[in-house]
Design an enzyme around this catalytic site. Structure first.
Site, PDB file in Angstrom:
ATOM      1  N   HIS A   7       0.815  -1.213   0.000  1.00  0.00           N
ATOM      2  CA  HIS A   7       0.000   0.000   0.000  1.00  0.00           C
ATOM      3  C   HIS A   7       0.849   1.264   0.000  1.00  0.00           C
ATOM      4  O   HIS A   7       2.045   1.233   0.286  1.00  0.00           O
ATOM      5  CB  HIS A   7      -0.990   0.027   1.170  1.00  0.00           C
ATOM      6  N   GLU A  43      -7.981   4.259   9.962  1.00  0.00           N
ATOM      7  CA  GLU A  43      -7.425   4.114   8.606  1.00  0.00           C
ATOM      8  C   GLU A  43      -8.362   3.351   7.694  1.00  0.00           C
ATOM      9  O   GLU A  43      -9.160   2.531   8.146  1.00  0.00           O
ATOM     10  CB  GLU A  43      -6.046   3.450   8.669  1.00  0.00           C
ATOM     11  N   GLN A  60      -3.810   3.424   1.411  1.00  0.00           N
ATOM     12  CA  GLN A  60      -4.179   3.499   2.828  1.00  0.00           C
ATOM     13  C   GLN A  60      -4.325   4.962   3.226  1.00  0.00           C
ATOM     14  O   GLN A  60      -3.366   5.728   3.128  1.00  0.00           O
ATOM     15  CB  GLN A  60      -3.102   2.844   3.707  1.00  0.00           C
ATOM     16  N   HIS A  84       3.790   7.199   3.688  1.00  0.00           N
ATOM     17  CA  HIS A  84       4.719   6.069   3.624  1.00  0.00           C
ATOM     18  C   HIS A  84       4.403   5.156   2.453  1.00  0.00           C
ATOM     19  O   HIS A  84       3.306   5.191   1.893  1.00  0.00           O
ATOM     20  CB  HIS A  84       4.718   5.261   4.931  1.00  0.00           C
ATOM     21  N   GLU A 136       7.393   0.798   5.128  1.00  0.00           N
ATOM     22  CA  GLU A 136       6.754  -0.231   5.958  1.00  0.00           C
ATOM     23  C   GLU A 136       6.899  -1.579   5.254  1.00  0.00           C
ATOM     24  O   GLU A 136       6.909  -1.643   4.019  1.00  0.00           O
ATOM     25  CB  GLU A 136       5.269   0.130   6.111  1.00  0.00           C
TER      26      GLU A 136
HETATM   27  C1  V0V Z   1       8.899  11.879   9.993  1.00  0.00           C
HETATM   28  N1  V0V Z   1       9.867  12.115   9.080  1.00  0.00           N
HETATM   29  C2  V0V Z   1       9.472  11.622   7.908  1.00  0.00           C
HETATM   30  C3  V0V Z   1       8.206  11.048   8.132  1.00  0.00           C
HETATM   31  N2  V0V Z   1       7.881  11.217   9.444  1.00  0.00           N
HETATM   32  N3  V0V Z   1      10.072  11.597   6.710  1.00  0.00           N
HETATM   33  C4  V0V Z   1       9.401  11.012   5.699  1.00  0.00           C
HETATM   34  N4  V0V Z   1       8.161  10.465   5.833  1.00  0.00           N
HETATM   35  C5  V0V Z   1       7.544  10.461   7.032  1.00  0.00           C
HETATM   36  N5  V0V Z   1       6.342   9.918   7.159  1.00  0.00           N
HETATM   37  C6  V0V Z   1      11.130  12.814   9.315  1.00  0.00           C
HETATM   38  C7  V0V Z   1      10.885  14.178   9.942  1.00  0.00           C
HETATM   39  O1  V0V Z   1      10.641  15.148   8.934  1.00  0.00           O
HETATM   40  C8  V0V Z   1      12.171  14.428  10.662  1.00  0.00           C
HETATM   41  O2  V0V Z   1      13.162  14.871   9.799  1.00  0.00           O
HETATM   42  C9  V0V Z   1      12.553  13.043  11.147  1.00  0.00           C
HETATM   43  O3  V0V Z   1      11.899  12.112  10.274  1.00  0.00           O
HETATM   44  C10 V0V Z   1      12.092  12.796  12.564  1.00  0.00           C
HETATM   45  O4  V0V Z   1      10.719  13.045  12.606  1.00  0.00           O
HETATM   46  P1  V0V Z   1       9.896  13.658  13.833  1.00  0.00           P
HETATM   47  O5  V0V Z   1       8.821  14.508  13.301  1.00  0.00           O
HETATM   48  O6  V0V Z   1      10.834  14.215  14.860  1.00  0.00           O
HETATM   49  O7  V0V Z   1       9.178  12.398  14.388  1.00  0.00           O
HETATM   50  P2  V0V Z   1       9.709  11.160  15.195  1.00  0.00           P
HETATM   51  O8  V0V Z   1      11.196  10.973  15.096  1.00  0.00           O
HETATM   52  O9  V0V Z   1       9.088  11.227  16.545  1.00  0.00           O
HETATM   53  O10 V0V Z   1       8.982   9.999  14.367  1.00  0.00           O
HETATM   54  C11 V0V Z   1       9.322   9.684  13.041  1.00  0.00           C
HETATM   55  C12 V0V Z   1       9.117   8.194  12.889  1.00  0.00           C
HETATM   56  C13 V0V Z   1       7.654   7.905  13.323  1.00  0.00           C
HETATM   57  C14 V0V Z   1       9.345   7.820  11.412  1.00  0.00           C
HETATM   58  C15 V0V Z   1      10.117   7.435  13.765  1.00  0.00           C
HETATM   59  O11 V0V Z   1       6.753   8.630  12.500  1.00  0.00           O
HETATM   60  C16 V0V Z   1       7.284   6.456  13.308  1.00  0.00           C
HETATM   61  O12 V0V Z   1       7.606   5.696  14.234  1.00  0.00           O
HETATM   62  N6  V0V Z   1       6.587   5.992  12.249  1.00  0.00           N
HETATM   63  C17 V0V Z   1       6.175   4.579  12.144  1.00  0.00           C
HETATM   64  C18 V0V Z   1       4.738   4.386  12.608  1.00  0.00           C
HETATM   65  C19 V0V Z   1       3.725   5.130  11.756  1.00  0.00           C
HETATM   66  O13 V0V Z   1       4.068   5.981  10.948  1.00  0.00           O
HETATM   67  N7  V0V Z   1       2.405   4.797  11.965  1.00  0.00           N
HETATM   68  C20 V0V Z   1       1.318   5.398  11.207  1.00  0.00           C
HETATM   69  C21 V0V Z   1       0.912   4.503  10.077  1.00  0.00           C
HETATM   70  P3  V0V Z   1      13.859  16.301   9.982  1.00  0.00           P
HETATM   71  O14 V0V Z   1      12.743  17.280   9.937  1.00  0.00           O
HETATM   72  O15 V0V Z   1      14.524  16.208  11.333  1.00  0.00           O
HETATM   73  O16 V0V Z   1      14.820  16.393   8.852  1.00  0.00           O
HETATM   74  S1  V0V Z   1       0.132   3.054  10.730  1.00  0.00           S
HETATM   75  C22 V0V Z   1       0.016   1.954   9.398  1.00  0.00           C
HETATM   76  O17 V0V Z   1       0.632   2.248   8.306  1.00  0.00           O
HETATM   77  C23 V0V Z   1      -0.731   0.793   9.581  1.00  0.00           C
HETATM   78  C24 V0V Z   1      -1.515   0.540  10.827  1.00  0.00           C
HETATM   79  C25 V0V Z   1      -0.813  -0.235   8.523  1.00  0.00           C
HETATM   80  O18 V0V Z   1      -0.277  -0.058   7.448  1.00  0.00           O
HETATM   81  O19 V0V Z   1      -1.467  -1.305   8.753  1.00  0.00           O
HETATM   82 CO    CO Z   2       0.640   1.481   6.432  1.00  0.00          CO
END
Ligand code: V0V
Ligand code: CO
Length: 146
Positions: A7, A43, A60, A84, A136
């Site tokens: 996705h 979602e 998604q 993502h 992911e």
């Molecule tokens: C953050 N950054 C991204 C980003 N999110 N870059 C590209 N795409 C994204 N989506 C960048 C952000 O601009 C910062 O860069 C740096 O990463 C750190 O971000 P932050 O805002 O300080 O946030 P953090 O470090 O607290 O968290 C970032 C991470 C977090 C990626 C670690 O979002 C995470 O754990 N994501 C995984 C879980 C998730 O996204 N769940 C929602 C979808 P600069 O500005 O410092 O350069 S759930 C899902 O998909 C499901 C349930 C499914 O598919 O079934």
């Molecule tokens: Co997802």
């Protein structure tokens, strides 16, 4: 092995309005909606085709359920849009993640897979190690509920 794009995740403020846009504009009508409390999202998965490997390819749509969630932080910083990309595996998602982590260049965000949409097992790779793309990995449930 990664065998499909499972996705594309898109962050939005209003899930119902965004579902309506995708349904009315593109004609995607096979739509599954669920809340994932752990991830802090409501979602929707909009099926776009069947990949023929036990999984399929979806759009998604992600609406945050709380302000400290990953998607809420993303929306505050960057606004609505691509959040993502998710690749589907044909086997154990943890083995796939271990292989990627073992190569040493990419951080895997979770020690073990978490619960994803439609009974899937998911993990994430850090966007800073993947050219700015939050990535992911998805292992589809053996039987995906409709
Ligand atoms: C953050 N950054 C991204 C980003 N999110 N870059 C590209 N795409 C994204 N989506 C960048 C952000 O601009 C910062 O860069 C740096 O990463 C750190 O971000 P932050 O805002 O300080 O946030 P953090 O470090 O607290 O968290 C970032 C991470 C977090 C990626 C670690 O979002 C995470 O754990 N994501 C995984 C879980 C998730 O996204 N769940 C929602 C979808 P600069 O500005 O410092 O350069 S759930 C899902 O998909 C499901 C349930 C499914 O598919 O079934
Ligand atoms: Co997802």
């Amino acid at each position: 092995m990664l065998t499909r794009i499972d996705h594309i995740g898109i962050a939005c403020h209003d899930l119902d309005a965004t579902i309506a846009f995708y349904r009315d504009t593109y004609g995607f009508t096979d739509i599954h909606v669920e809340v994932n409390e752990e991830q802090g999202v409501r979602e929707a998965m909009l099926k776009t085709n069947d990949a023929g490997d036990g999984g399929a390819t979806y759009i998604q749509l992600l609406e945050p359920t709380r302000p400290d969630s990953a998607v809420a932080k993303f929306l505050a910083k960057r606004g609505e849009g691509l959040h993502h990309i998710a690749f589907g595996t044909d086997g154990d998602v943890q083995a796939e993640a271990d292989g990627i982590a073992g190569a040493g260049r990419v951080r895997v965000l979770y020690d073990s897979p978490r619960h994803g949409s439609m009974g899937s097992r998911i993990t994430f790779l850090h966007p800073k190690d993947c050219g700015g793309v939050l990535t992911e990995l998805v292992e589809a449930a053996p039987e995906r509920p409709s």
